[in-house]
Motif scaffolding. Structure first.
Motif, PDB file in Angstrom:
ATOM      1  N   GLY A 144       4.971  11.465   8.083  1.00  0.00           N
ATOM      2  CA  GLY A 144       5.869  12.158   8.997  1.00  0.00           C
ATOM      3  C   GLY A 144       6.515  11.228  10.002  1.00  0.00           C
ATOM      4  N   GLU A 145       6.330   9.937   9.806  1.00  0.00           N
ATOM      5  CA  GLU A 145       6.884   8.970  10.745  1.00  0.00           C
ATOM      6  C   GLU A 145       7.439   7.777   9.977  1.00  0.00           C
ATOM      7  OE1 GLU A 145       5.503   6.455  14.717  1.00  0.00           O
ATOM      8  OE2 GLU A 145       4.306   8.141  14.007  1.00  0.00           O
ATOM      9  N   TYR A 146       8.641   7.388  10.310  1.00  0.00           N
ATOM     10  CA  TYR A 146       9.321   6.274   9.647  1.00  0.00           C
ATOM     11  C   TYR A 146       8.495   4.995   9.743  1.00  0.00           C
ATOM     12  CZ  TYR A 146      12.999   2.837   8.675  1.00  0.00           C
ATOM     13  OH  TYR A 146      13.732   1.794   8.157  1.00  0.00           O
ATOM     14  N   ARG A 147       7.915   4.723  10.900  1.00  0.00           N
ATOM     15  CA  ARG A 147       7.130   3.500  11.112  1.00  0.00           C
ATOM     16  C   ARG A 147       5.990   3.401  10.115  1.00  0.00           C
ATOM     17  NH1 ARG A 147       2.239   3.137  13.815  1.00  0.00           N
ATOM     18  NH2 ARG A 147       2.521   5.301  14.484  1.00  0.00           N
ATOM     19  N   LEU A 148       5.250   4.480   9.930  1.00  0.00           N
ATOM     20  CA  LEU A 148       4.119   4.466   9.010  1.00  0.00           C
ATOM     21  C   LEU A 148       4.584   4.339   7.567  1.00  0.00           C
ATOM     22  CD1 LEU A 148       1.721   7.130  10.564  1.00  0.00           C
ATOM     23  CD2 LEU A 148       1.584   4.637  10.707  1.00  0.00           C
ATOM     24  N   GLU A 149       5.671   4.986   7.227  1.00  0.00           N
ATOM     25  CA  GLU A 149       6.216   4.851   5.881  1.00  0.00           C
ATOM     26  C   GLU A 149       6.559   3.397   5.580  1.00  0.00           C
ATOM     27  OE1 GLU A 149       9.682   7.256   3.657  1.00  0.00           O
ATOM     28  OE2 GLU A 149      10.406   5.687   5.002  1.00  0.00           O
ATOM     29  N   GLN A 150       7.230   2.738   6.527  1.00  0.00           N
ATOM     30  CA  GLN A 150       7.627   1.340   6.320  1.00  0.00           C
ATOM     31  C   GLN A 150       6.406   0.414   6.274  1.00  0.00           C
ATOM     32  OE1 GLN A 150      10.917   0.423   5.584  1.00  0.00           O
ATOM     33  NE2 GLN A 150      10.925   2.654   5.428  1.00  0.00           N
ATOM     34  N   ASP A 151       5.405   0.683   7.118  1.00  0.00           N
ATOM     35  CA  ASP A 151       4.172  -0.121   7.092  1.00  0.00           C
ATOM     36  C   ASP A 151       3.487  -0.023   5.734  1.00  0.00           C
ATOM     37  OD1 ASP A 151       4.481  -1.008   9.654  1.00  0.00           O
ATOM     38  OD2 ASP A 151       2.942   0.284  10.545  1.00  0.00           O
ATOM     39  N   LEU A 152       3.444   1.179   5.207  1.00  0.00           N
ATOM     40  CA  LEU A 152       2.754   1.394   3.936  1.00  0.00           C
ATOM     41  C   LEU A 152       3.504   0.737   2.776  1.00  0.00           C
ATOM     42  CD1 LEU A 152       0.342   2.724   2.618  1.00  0.00           C
ATOM     43  CD2 LEU A 152       1.650   4.854   2.488  1.00  0.00           C
ATOM     44  N   ILE A 153       4.810   0.872   2.766  1.00  0.00           N
ATOM     45  CA  ILE A 153       5.618   0.233   1.719  1.00  0.00           C
ATOM     46  C   ILE A 153       5.450  -1.284   1.759  1.00  0.00           C
ATOM     47  CG2 ILE A 153       7.991  -0.240   0.991  1.00  0.00           C
ATOM     48  CD1 ILE A 153       8.674   2.642   1.899  1.00  0.00           C
ATOM     49  N   ALA A 154       5.521  -1.844   2.979  1.00  0.00           N
ATOM     50  CA  ALA A 154       5.391  -3.298   3.127  1.00  0.00           C
ATOM     51  C   ALA A 154       4.009  -3.775   2.717  1.00  0.00           C
ATOM     52  CB  ALA A 154       5.682  -3.700   4.569  1.00  0.00           C
ATOM     53  N   LEU A 155       2.973  -3.035   3.103  1.00  0.00           N
ATOM     54  CA  LEU A 155       1.604  -3.435   2.780  1.00  0.00           C
ATOM     55  C   LEU A 155       1.369  -3.456   1.271  1.00  0.00           C
ATOM     56  CD1 LEU A 155      -1.340  -4.045   3.596  1.00  0.00           C
ATOM     57  CD2 LEU A 155      -1.713  -1.569   3.657  1.00  0.00           C
ATOM     58  N   CYS A 156       1.781  -2.393   0.592  1.00  0.00           N
ATOM     59  CA  CYS A 156       1.550  -2.320  -0.847  1.00  0.00           C
ATOM     60  C   CYS A 156       2.336  -3.397  -1.586  1.00  0.00           C
ATOM     61  CB  CYS A 156       1.893  -0.920  -1.361  1.00  0.00           C
ATOM     62  SG  CYS A 156       0.676   0.321  -0.855  1.00  0.00           S
ATOM     63  N   LYS A 157       3.504  -3.744  -1.057  1.00  0.00           N
ATOM     64  CA  LYS A 157       4.271  -4.835  -1.652  1.00  0.00           C
ATOM     65  C   LYS A 157       3.541  -6.163  -1.460  1.00  0.00           C
ATOM     66  CE  LYS A 157       8.939  -6.801  -1.755  1.00  0.00           C
ATOM     67  NZ  LYS A 157      10.313  -6.728  -1.184  1.00  0.00           N
ATOM     68  N   GLU A 158       3.016  -6.381  -0.250  1.00  0.00           N
ATOM     69  CA  GLU A 158       2.281  -7.611   0.045  1.00  0.00           C
ATOM     70  C   GLU A 158       1.043  -7.752  -0.832  1.00  0.00           C
ATOM     71  OE1 GLU A 158       1.302  -7.323   4.154  1.00  0.00           O
ATOM     72  OE2 GLU A 158       3.406  -7.276   4.811  1.00  0.00           O
ATOM     73  N   MET A 159       0.359  -6.610  -1.081  1.00  0.00           N
ATOM     74  CA  MET A 159      -0.903  -6.649  -1.809  1.00  0.00           C
ATOM     75  C   MET A 159      -0.729  -6.367  -3.304  1.00  0.00           C
ATOM     76  SD  MET A 159      -3.549  -4.950   0.931  1.00  0.00           S
ATOM     77  CE  MET A 159      -4.954  -5.701   0.079  1.00  0.00           C
ATOM     78  N   ASN A 160       0.517  -6.259  -3.728  1.00  0.00           N
ATOM     79  CA  ASN A 160       0.811  -6.002  -5.138  1.00  0.00           C
ATOM     80  C   ASN A 160       0.097  -4.752  -5.643  1.00  0.00           C
ATOM     81  OD1 ASN A 160       2.175  -6.626  -7.523  1.00  0.00           O
ATOM     82  ND2 ASN A 160       0.405  -7.725  -8.368  1.00  0.00           N
ATOM     83  N   ALA A 161       0.123  -3.727  -4.806  1.00  0.00           N
ATOM     84  CA  ALA A 161      -0.494  -2.444  -5.149  1.00  0.00           C
ATOM     85  C   ALA A 161       0.606  -1.424  -5.434  1.00  0.00           C
ATOM     86  CB  ALA A 161      -1.380  -1.955  -4.009  1.00  0.00           C
ATOM     87  N   GLU A 162       0.457  -0.684  -6.512  1.00  0.00           N
ATOM     88  CA  GLU A 162       1.466   0.328  -6.851  1.00  0.00           C
ATOM     89  C   GLU A 162       1.349   1.513  -5.889  1.00  0.00           C
ATOM     90  OE1 GLU A 162       2.869   3.299 -10.498  1.00  0.00           O
ATOM     91  OE2 GLU A 162       1.379   1.722 -10.878  1.00  0.00           O
ATOM     92  N   LEU A 163       2.449   1.860  -5.261  1.00  0.00           N
ATOM     93  CA  LEU A 163       2.464   2.947  -4.289  1.00  0.00           C
ATOM     94  C   LEU A 163       3.213   4.142  -4.859  1.00  0.00           C
ATOM     95  CD1 LEU A 163       2.020   4.105  -1.415  1.00  0.00           C
ATOM     96  CD2 LEU A 163       4.167   3.001  -0.753  1.00  0.00           C
ATOM     97  N   VAL A 164       2.593   5.315  -4.753  1.00  0.00           N
ATOM     98  CA  VAL A 164       3.234   6.573  -5.155  1.00  0.00           C
ATOM     99  C   VAL A 164       3.317   7.464  -3.922  1.00  0.00           C
ATOM    100  CG1 VAL A 164       3.085   8.631  -6.601  1.00  0.00           C
ATOM    101  CG2 VAL A 164       2.321   6.405  -7.495  1.00  0.00           C
TER     102      VAL A 164
END
Length: 519
Positions: A108-128
């Motif tokens: 529900g917050e743009y900041r958290l969405e962006q943090d999660l996208i960036a983290l999964c990209k950094e850790m090479n984790a598939e995000l759904v």
């Protein structure tokens, strides 16, 4: 290796959370985390922190009960780890569990969405990221609606939603012949004040909530607000009780006086009046908007409740709540940076204490600090309106609103403050700034009768600061206001001022702005 790591955020406390749709407790894991940053990124009210943490812990207990054979994953309590941010906690869990996929419902917050996208990209984790089906209008549907409409106006959106869900409709036309009864929802209490105000519902403080209260007092002792009046539901069962209480005792009287304010010796009732107190439960997803609307419609048909009350309540949920969420995601991140008037003044210190001679501000802020609550007109036309008239920095005002209200989640707080209260986005979805003189507050409340300032005066020692700053604002932005059909009548009053009158108002306004912490 874990199949799915399901992340559940603090405002996603529904068992039908889309992230849990295909959850298998034998091969998937759930992680929920409490971190200090979520309470300190803005100086959060203690009641807001307690609400989120207690509701989260109760929800996790419900999940454990749902899977008696065992639940993989972790609930990371604030006092049991050293993670500062959710991103840190998520990173540790992804590293530990090595999931094939990380699954989450739309944050529900743009900041958290962006943090999660960036983290999964950094850790090479598939995000759904799954669509949030709690809402009645998806992001995609709102984007489509916005593209085909020249103006972003809630009224047009609301009509489409009424038609889509066939709510209070007779064929293609609204029940009663009008789409809204807003004009009937603005009555004052008169000199006698509110009569027979229903008592606010109560919740029992169980052991889990008391533990959270003790934790918050320990970890956040200097945060604003009191916990003495904590009444907010932290479980679905309690939220349903609040809904039942509102439908039974308050909905019939809600419409007439939903904009009115009142200072009363009975502090347990005056902040709440006939308002539903359901926003926290809706925003944490303890209640579904469909069931809330259905209960109101059923009461209208079965109990023959006033149409103006039922429609006004439904408009807030089906119309405004869904619309605000849509424009938040449509306009982020630029909405969070908007400053149409380029206002830079610092938030007065008394926004945190209520220590001001302006009685309207004192009462609203005291209600806020005591309860973590003030109703929509107190927020829009008292603290919010003063924010734009006093040329306060939007970032500071927005942070204050996010901090002090128990129902504040950024998707709903930011558009209401930046778009409605402060006009910081330049009228992206409103036709004019919401400003008025102290006369409006006098008409809608009894605040002015207890105040040292006079709402009818614009200059002099006893002039109402709101009135002074209102006229100063009109003078300063005369050209813009005179060209807007919605505000041109305001400027016609300025036309009656002599140059000396204008200079006197502007001088008094400058004094008020310079001495703002002492007014």
């Amino acid at each position: 290796m874990t199949r799915h790591l399901v992340l559940i955020l603090g405002d996603q406390l529904n068992l039908d959370n889309p992230a849990l749709e295909d959850f298998d407790s034998t091969q998937d894991a759930i992680v929920m985390a409490e971190v200090s940053h979520e309470a300190t990124q803005v100086w959060s009210h203690k009641a807001r922190i307690v609400l989120f943490l207690s509701a989260m812990r109760h929800f996790y207990a419900a999940l454990v009960h749902q899977y008696p054979s065992g639940l993989q994953g972790s609930y990371l309590k604030l006092d049991e780890h050293s993670f500062a941010t959710l991103k840190d906690a998520w990173a540790q869990q992804i590293s530990l569990l090595k999931p094939q996929k990380v699954i989450v419902c739309e944050p529900g917050e743009y900041r958290l969405e962006q943090d999660l996208i960036a983290l999964c990209k950094e850790m090479n984790a598939e995000l759904v990221v799954r669509d949030d089906t709690h809402f009645m209008c998806s992001k995609a549907d709102f984007i489509h609606w916005a593209k085909v409409n020249k103006q972003l106006r809630m009224e047009f959106f609301y009509r489409k939603m009424r038609q889509k869900y066939d709510l209070l409709m007779q064929g293609d036309e609204p029940v009663g012949g009008a789409w809204n009864y807003d004009a009937e929802n603005r009555k004052t209490f008169g000199k006698s004040g509110p009569q027979n105000v229903p008592a606010a519902p109560q919740v029992s403080i169980d052991g889990l909530t008391q533990t959270v209260i003790d934790t918050v007092e320990t970890y956040f002792p200097n945060h604003p607000g009191s916990l003495k009046n904590f009444i907010w539901p932290v479980t679905r069962a309690a939220a349903l009780q609040f809904l039942e209480d509102f439908i039974k005792n308050k909905l019939a009287g809600f419409g007439d006086h939903q904009d009115a304010m009142w200072q009363s010796a009975n502090s347990s009732q005056s902040p709440y009046l006939w308002h539903s107190l359901l926003s926290t439960s809706l925003n944490l997803k303890l209640l579904n908007p469909r069931e809330v609307i259905a209960a109101a419609v059923a009461a209208y048909h079965q109990q023959q409740l006033p149409l103006a009350s039922v429609e006004g309540f439904i408009r807030q949920i089906l119309g405004w709540r869904e619309f605000i969420r849509g424009v938040y995601w449509l306009d982020m991140p630029k909405m969070g940076e908007a400053n149409h008037y380029k206002h830079t003044c610092t938030l007065p210190s008394w926004y945190w204490t209520g220590d001001t001679h302006m009685n309207c501000m004192k009462q609203t802020i005291n209600d806020t600090m005591q309860h973590g609550y003030a109703h929509h007109i107190q927020r829009l036309m008292v603290t919010g309106m003063f924010g734009i008239l006093a040329e306060l920095n939007p970032r500071e005002v927005e942070a204050w609103y996010l901090a002090v209200y128990v129902d504040a989640v950024e998707w709903v707080e930011l558009p209401n403050v930046a778009g409605m209260a402060l006009y910081a986005n330049g009228g992206r979805f409103t036709s004019k700034p919401y400003i008025a003189s102290g006369a409006y507050i006098k008409r809608m409340s009894n605040y002015c009768s207890h105040c040292k300032y006079k709402p009818e005066l614009k200059t002099g020692e006893t002039a109402c600061p709101t009135t002074t700053l209102y006229w100063n604002f009109l003078i300063k932005h005369y050209d813009t206001f005179s060209r807007n059909p919605r505000t041109t009548l305001m400027t016609k009053n300025v036309d009656r001022f002599s140059e000396a009158d204008k200079a006197e108002v502007q001088a008094r306004a400058q004094y008020v702005l310079q001495q703002i912490n002492a007014i």
